[in-house]
Design a protein around this motif. Structure first.
Motif, PDB file in Angstrom:
ATOM      1  N   ASP A  22     -22.991 -26.984 -29.823  1.00  0.00           N
ATOM      2  CA  ASP A  22     -22.923 -27.002 -28.457  1.00  0.00           C
ATOM      3  C   ASP A  22     -23.942 -27.131 -27.583  1.00  0.00           C
ATOM      4  O   ASP A  22     -24.314 -28.184 -26.507  1.00  0.00           O
ATOM      5  N   LEU A  23     -24.735 -26.494 -27.635  1.00  0.00           N
ATOM      6  CA  LEU A  23     -26.175 -25.698 -26.600  1.00  0.00           C
ATOM      7  C   LEU A  23     -27.176 -26.052 -27.173  1.00  0.00           C
ATOM      8  O   LEU A  23     -28.174 -26.398 -26.039  1.00  0.00           O
ATOM      9  N   ALA A  24     -27.019 -26.522 -28.780  1.00  0.00           N
ATOM     10  CA  ALA A  24     -28.403 -27.434 -28.988  1.00  0.00           C
ATOM     11  C   ALA A  24     -29.573 -25.738 -29.587  1.00  0.00           C
ATOM     12  O   ALA A  24     -30.937 -26.528 -29.001  1.00  0.00           O
ATOM     13  N   LEU A  25     -29.469 -25.112 -29.919  1.00  0.00           N
ATOM     14  CA  LEU A  25     -29.492 -23.775 -29.664  1.00  0.00           C
ATOM     15  C   LEU A  25     -29.953 -22.852 -31.126  1.00  0.00           C
ATOM     16  O   LEU A  25     -29.140 -23.744 -31.674  1.00  0.00           O
ATOM     17  N   SER A  26     -30.805 -22.894 -31.644  1.00  0.00           N
ATOM     18  CA  SER A  26     -30.548 -22.127 -32.649  1.00  0.00           C
ATOM     19  C   SER A  26     -30.375 -20.752 -32.442  1.00  0.00           C
ATOM     20  O   SER A  26     -30.237 -19.669 -31.176  1.00  0.00           O
ATOM     21  N   GLU A  27     -29.697 -19.440 -33.296  1.00  0.00           N
ATOM     22  CA  GLU A  27     -29.346 -18.206 -33.234  1.00  0.00           C
ATOM     23  C   GLU A  27     -30.143 -17.137 -31.881  1.00  0.00           C
ATOM     24  O   GLU A  27     -29.911 -16.635 -31.791  1.00  0.00           O
ATOM     25  N   ASP A  28     -31.384 -17.212 -32.383  1.00  0.00           N
ATOM     26  CA  ASP A  28     -32.128 -16.637 -32.751  1.00  0.00           C
ATOM     27  C   ASP A  28     -32.684 -17.064 -30.902  1.00  0.00           C
ATOM     28  O   ASP A  28     -33.203 -15.890 -30.686  1.00  0.00           O
ATOM     29  N   ALA A  29     -32.216 -17.974 -30.474  1.00  0.00           N
ATOM     30  CA  ALA A  29     -32.617 -18.897 -29.141  1.00  0.00           C
ATOM     31  C   ALA A  29     -31.699 -18.124 -27.606  1.00  0.00           C
ATOM     32  O   ALA A  29     -31.669 -18.690 -26.545  1.00  0.00           O
ATOM     33  N   VAL A  30     -30.205 -17.180 -28.485  1.00  0.00           N
ATOM     34  CA  VAL A  30     -29.042 -16.488 -27.716  1.00  0.00           C
ATOM     35  C   VAL A  30     -28.717 -15.340 -27.857  1.00  0.00           C
ATOM     36  O   VAL A  30     -29.233 -14.366 -29.376  1.00  0.00           O
ATOM     37  N   LYS A  31     -27.636 -14.293 -26.679  1.00  0.00           N
ATOM     38  CA  LYS A  31     -27.611 -13.269 -26.591  1.00  0.00           C
ATOM     39  C   LYS A  31     -26.245 -13.530 -27.879  1.00  0.00           C
ATOM     40  O   LYS A  31     -25.441 -14.512 -26.999  1.00  0.00           O
ATOM     41  N   ILE A  32     -25.218 -12.620 -28.347  1.00  0.00           N
ATOM     42  CA  ILE A  32     -24.505 -13.322 -28.877  1.00  0.00           C
ATOM     43  C   ILE A  32     -23.233 -11.559 -28.372  1.00  0.00           C
ATOM     44  O   ILE A  32     -23.269 -10.913 -29.008  1.00  0.00           O
ATOM     45  N   GLU A  33     -22.247 -12.487 -27.827  1.00  0.00           N
ATOM     46  CA  GLU A  33     -21.221 -10.924 -27.187  1.00  0.00           C
ATOM     47  C   GLU A  33     -19.601 -11.241 -28.218  1.00  0.00           C
ATOM     48  O   GLU A  33     -19.281 -12.953 -28.269  1.00  0.00           O
TER      49      GLU A  33
END
Length: 281
Positions: A22-33
């Motif tokens: 949905d965000l069109a981002l890769s996993e290393d571009a976000v902080k996941i909680e």
């Protein structure tokens, strides 16, 4: 201010993947909680969906721009696939022509003895298909950068040797959006370019994407940071942990401290949150 996005799924992984798409981002571009771990319940009853919160690391992230950029990239890939299919058809036609020419050629003409004094023919150097297709690779990156809002942007193709290449983005405008926080956007562009170029060559190669000499400046910053943190570790008598970095940046810090007596570096954690620990005695 950090932007937060919430997603649910049957499992935590499903919720994360739904959010990344949905965000069109890769996993290393976000902080996941992880908000809720999810539960299968008992005999199908009391099920609980998993819930996660995704926070883009780039403070200037715009969901609309990211989604639009992804659409543009998908269109580029579709167009390239069509071109590639056409090229395959042309290659097959050419192969058939070559086969016919070989049949026509007589045995006497095809088998020619090399005279004693004649110099042996040197083996032709293998053609580098990355170099051969450099214009298409440059255009691919340039189209993405233009779509990001840089209509005057140009891209230079540089051969560094040993199948290492650099694509240098040039523009008169502010390049903060191209580079991103700590080079996150630049690294994403580099990933896209290398992935795109793989269709031209199955052999080893590496393409680095740069802009405004960011790579060299970042290298100098990391080397200075490494020395300062090594001094800090020795002063406080404890290991010092760094923030998560890419493997390339971790290597820069490791190389900067290699050879310094009583200083050690260790990588910990899992990608994309792997980080370095500096210990000085």
């Amino acid at each position: 201010m950090e932007k937060e996005y919430y997603y649910v799924g049957v499992t935590v992984d499903e919720a994360i993947q739904k959010g990344l798409r949905d965000l069109a981002l890769s996993e290393d571009a976000v902080k996941i909680e992880v908000i809720e771990g999810g539960s299968a319940g008992i005999f199908g009853l009391f099920k609980k969906e998993a819930k996660v919160k995704l926070i883009p690391l780039d403070e200037e992230y715009s969901k609309e721009q990211a989604v639009e950029l992804t659409k543009i990239i998908e269109e580029e890939v579709k167009e390239e696939k069509v071109v590639q299919k056409e090229e395959v058809v042309v290659e097959k036609v050419n192969e058939q022509k070559v086969k016919k020419e070989k049949i026509i050629t007589t045995v006497e003409e095809s088998v020619v003895e090399v005279e004693e004094n004649e110099e042996p023919v040197k083996k032709a150097k293998r053609e580098d298909y990355i170099v051969k297709n450099k214009e298409r690779i440059v255009n691919y990156l340039q189209n993405i950068v233009v779509a990001m809002g840089y209509p005057d942007a140009t891209v230079d193709f540089i051969e560094n040797g040993n199948r290492h290449f650099t694509l240098n983005i040039k523009t008169e405008d502010n390049t903060s959006l191209i580079i991103g926080k700590r080079g996150i956007t630049l690294n994403s562009l580099q990933f896209l370019v290398n992935n795109y170029a793989k269709k031209f060559s199955s052999h080893y190669f590496r393409i680095e994407v740069d802009c405004d000499d960011y790579r060299e400046n970042r290298k100098k910053t990391l080397e200075d940071l490494a020395l300062n943190l090594a001094k800090k570790s020795k002063k406080i008598g404890k290991p010092v942990e760094l923030e998560p970095m890419t493997s390339v940046e971790r290597k820069i810090i490791h190389n900067a401290l290699t050879g310094i007596k009583n200083v050690e570096t260790e990588s910990r954690g899992e990608e994309p949150h792997r980080y370095l620990v500096i210990t000085a005695k």
